[in-house]
Design a protein around this motif. Structure first.
Motif, PDB file in Angstrom:
ATOM      1  N   GLU A  36       0.836  -1.215   0.000  1.00 42.10           N
ATOM      2  CA  GLU A  36       0.000   0.000   0.000  1.00 42.10           C
ATOM      3  C   GLU A  36       0.862   1.253   0.000  1.00 42.10           C
ATOM      4  N   VAL A  37       1.950   1.214   0.756  1.00 42.86           N
ATOM      5  CA  VAL A  37       2.858   2.372   0.786  1.00 42.86           C
ATOM      6  C   VAL A  37       3.545   2.530  -0.570  1.00 42.86           C
ATOM      7  N   LEU A  38       4.043   1.428  -1.121  1.00 42.61           N
ATOM      8  CA  LEU A  38       4.766   1.498  -2.395  1.00 42.61           C
ATOM      9  C   LEU A  38       3.849   1.846  -3.559  1.00 42.61           C
ATOM     10  N   ASP A  39       2.556   1.634  -3.391  1.00 43.37           N
ATOM     11  CA  ASP A  39       1.590   1.936  -4.452  1.00 43.37           C
ATOM     12  C   ASP A  39       1.372   3.443  -4.621  1.00 43.37           C
ATOM     13  N   LYS A  40       1.906   4.232  -3.676  1.00 44.06           N
ATOM     14  CA  LYS A  40       1.705   5.679  -3.724  1.00 44.06           C
ATOM     15  C   LYS A  40       2.544   6.357  -4.811  1.00 44.06           C
ATOM     16  N   LYS A  41       3.611   5.669  -5.248  1.00 46.04           N
ATOM     17  CA  LYS A  41       4.468   6.216  -6.306  1.00 46.04           C
ATOM     18  C   LYS A  41       4.657   5.171  -7.400  1.00 46.04           C
ATOM     19  N   LEU A  42       5.013   5.623  -8.577  1.00 47.88           N
ATOM     20  CA  LEU A  42       5.203   4.703  -9.696  1.00 47.88           C
ATOM     21  C   LEU A  42       6.389   3.783  -9.458  1.00 47.88           C
ATOM     22  N   GLY A  87      27.210   4.680 -16.274  1.00 55.74           N
ATOM     23  CA  GLY A  87      28.196   3.631 -16.538  1.00 55.74           C
ATOM     24  C   GLY A  87      27.703   2.675 -17.616  1.00 55.74           C
ATOM     25  N   LYS A  88      28.610   2.208 -18.423  1.00 55.32           N
ATOM     26  CA  LYS A  88      28.256   1.312 -19.518  1.00 55.32           C
ATOM     27  C   LYS A  88      27.736  -0.018 -18.973  1.00 55.32           C
ATOM     28  N   LYS A  89      26.566  -0.433 -19.446  1.00 55.25           N
ATOM     29  CA  LYS A  89      25.927  -1.696 -19.058  1.00 55.25           C
ATOM     30  C   LYS A  89      25.618  -1.781 -17.564  1.00 55.25           C
ATOM     31  N   ILE A  90      25.554  -0.641 -16.910  1.00 58.05           N
ATOM     32  CA  ILE A  90      25.169  -0.595 -15.495  1.00 58.05           C
ATOM     33  C   ILE A  90      23.804   0.080 -15.403  1.00 58.05           C
ATOM     34  N   TYR A  91      22.885  -0.538 -14.654  1.00 51.03           N
ATOM     35  CA  TYR A  91      21.514  -0.049 -14.585  1.00 51.03           C
ATOM     36  C   TYR A  91      21.104   0.231 -13.140  1.00 51.03           C
ATOM     37  N   HIS A  92      20.348   1.288 -12.973  1.00 50.25           N
ATOM     38  CA  HIS A  92      19.714   1.537 -11.676  1.00 50.25           C
ATOM     39  C   HIS A  92      18.515   0.603 -11.541  1.00 50.25           C
ATOM     40  N   ARG A  93      18.311   0.095 -10.330  1.00 50.86           N
ATOM     41  CA  ARG A  93      17.223  -0.869 -10.082  1.00 50.86           C
ATOM     42  C   ARG A  93      16.151  -0.198  -9.241  1.00 50.86           C
ATOM     43  N   TYR A  94      14.925  -0.200  -9.746  1.00 44.34           N
ATOM     44  CA  TYR A  94      13.789   0.410  -9.049  1.00 44.34           C
ATOM     45  C   TYR A  94      12.711  -0.647  -8.788  1.00 44.34           C
ATOM     46  N   TYR A  95      11.939  -0.411  -7.735  1.00 49.06           N
ATOM     47  CA  TYR A  95      10.845  -1.318  -7.380  1.00 49.06           C
ATOM     48  C   TYR A  95       9.513  -0.636  -7.689  1.00 49.06           C
TER      49      TYR A  95
END
Length: 289
Positions: free
Chosen positions: A228-234, A276-284
């Motif tokens: 429910e908390v995480l549903d508040k943002k994309l 950075g090349k081939k480096i990705y930020h990870r989001y939930y």
């Protein structure tokens, strides 16, 4: 002793920051919660200078401990379940001083157990359960059976507390006495693990199977507060999550819970390219995007 106790609490009751004072006497019922002290004076205060102030006394061949706790810290203990003796102290202690019925209202709230508080506490216990279970499973797979056993015992304890909260009960220090009558299926699993004559590996095999069933049955409920908390943002970075006020009580347990919910499809991962090349930020995210 009565005069000595009166002197100690009256001095603090006169201070405007003191909300309430309770006296807890060491009885057979409360033996496990008083650290062998004969008397506990428990003071609730609004003073923010220290979260917790302690004094130990010896008088007339009796040991007495004085605890003065900030109201914010007390609420944290009650919500997180991180100081379980406090429930026994509040529910069984004798009220010596109560400013504006603060203590009476606090005790009534504990007994009523409002739904919004229950939902958060379910989430906190579920997170602890998942962390202990996953750590225990990894140790088991690495054949560290004794260490796995230790984690499994803790995971069952969190499962027991979760099942009580789910039914509207406040878990007490003697939680297994409660579970025996309220959730006999979980008690039976615990009893089998402790008392069975089977080899440890076989006991753990059966326990992990049973735990998976109990966890599966409670995942919707156990994760509802966090989702429910995480549903508040994309989308959320891990830094956003740990800094979110509503989630701070999850502490380090939130990391195992997040990965469990990703694995079960309750949460999704969004990758965004970094510098950075081939480096990705990870989001939930709770959204399937």
């Amino acid at each position: 002793m009565d005069n000595f106790v009166r002197t100690l609490y009256q001095e603090r009751a006169s201070q405007p920051s003191t909300l309430g004072v309770l006296l807890i006497e060491n009885t057979d019922q409360l033996l496990a919660t008083t650290d062998t002290f004969d008397l506990i004076i428990f003071i609730i205060s609004t003073d923010e200078e220290k979260d917790l102030y302690l004094k130990h006394y010896y008088y007339e061949e009796k040991k007495l401990a004085l605890y003065m706790v900030n109201n914010k810290k007390l609420n944290e203990w009650l919500m997180a379940g991180s100081n379980r003796r406090i429930y026994d102290w509040l529910l069984n202690g004798k009220i010596l001083f109560d400013r504006n019925d603060f203590v009476h209202q606090l005790i009534q709230d504990l007994k009523d157990f409002p739904f919004h508080e229950r939902k958060l506490k379910i989430g906190l216990e579920f997170a602890k359960l998942i962390r202990r279970y996953t750590d225990g499973k990894k140790l088991y797979e690495q054949k560290h059976l004794f260490d796995a056993y230790n984690h499994v015992i803790h995971s069952l304890h969190h499962l027991a507390r979760l099942s009580l909260i789910e039914k509207g009960f406040q878990p007490e220090v003697t939680v297994w006495d409660q579970v025996k009558s309220i959730e006999p299926e979980i008690y039976k699993v615990y009893e089998e693990l402790i008392n069975s004559g089977e080899p440890l590996k076989k006991r753990l095999d059966l326990l992990f199977l049973a735990s998976e069933f109990f966890i599966h049955m409670r995942t919707d409920l156990g994760s509802s507060h966090l989702l429910e908390v995480l549903d508040k943002k994309l989308k959320w970075s891990i830094q956003d999550i740990v800094e979110e006020e509503e989630l701070k009580l999850y502490s380090i347990d939130i990391f195992a819970l997040l990965e469990y919910l990703v694995d079960k499809g309750f949460l999704h991962i969004v990758l965004e390219e970094s510098k950075g090349k081939k480096i990705y930020h990870r989001y939930y995210t709770t959204k399937n995007i």
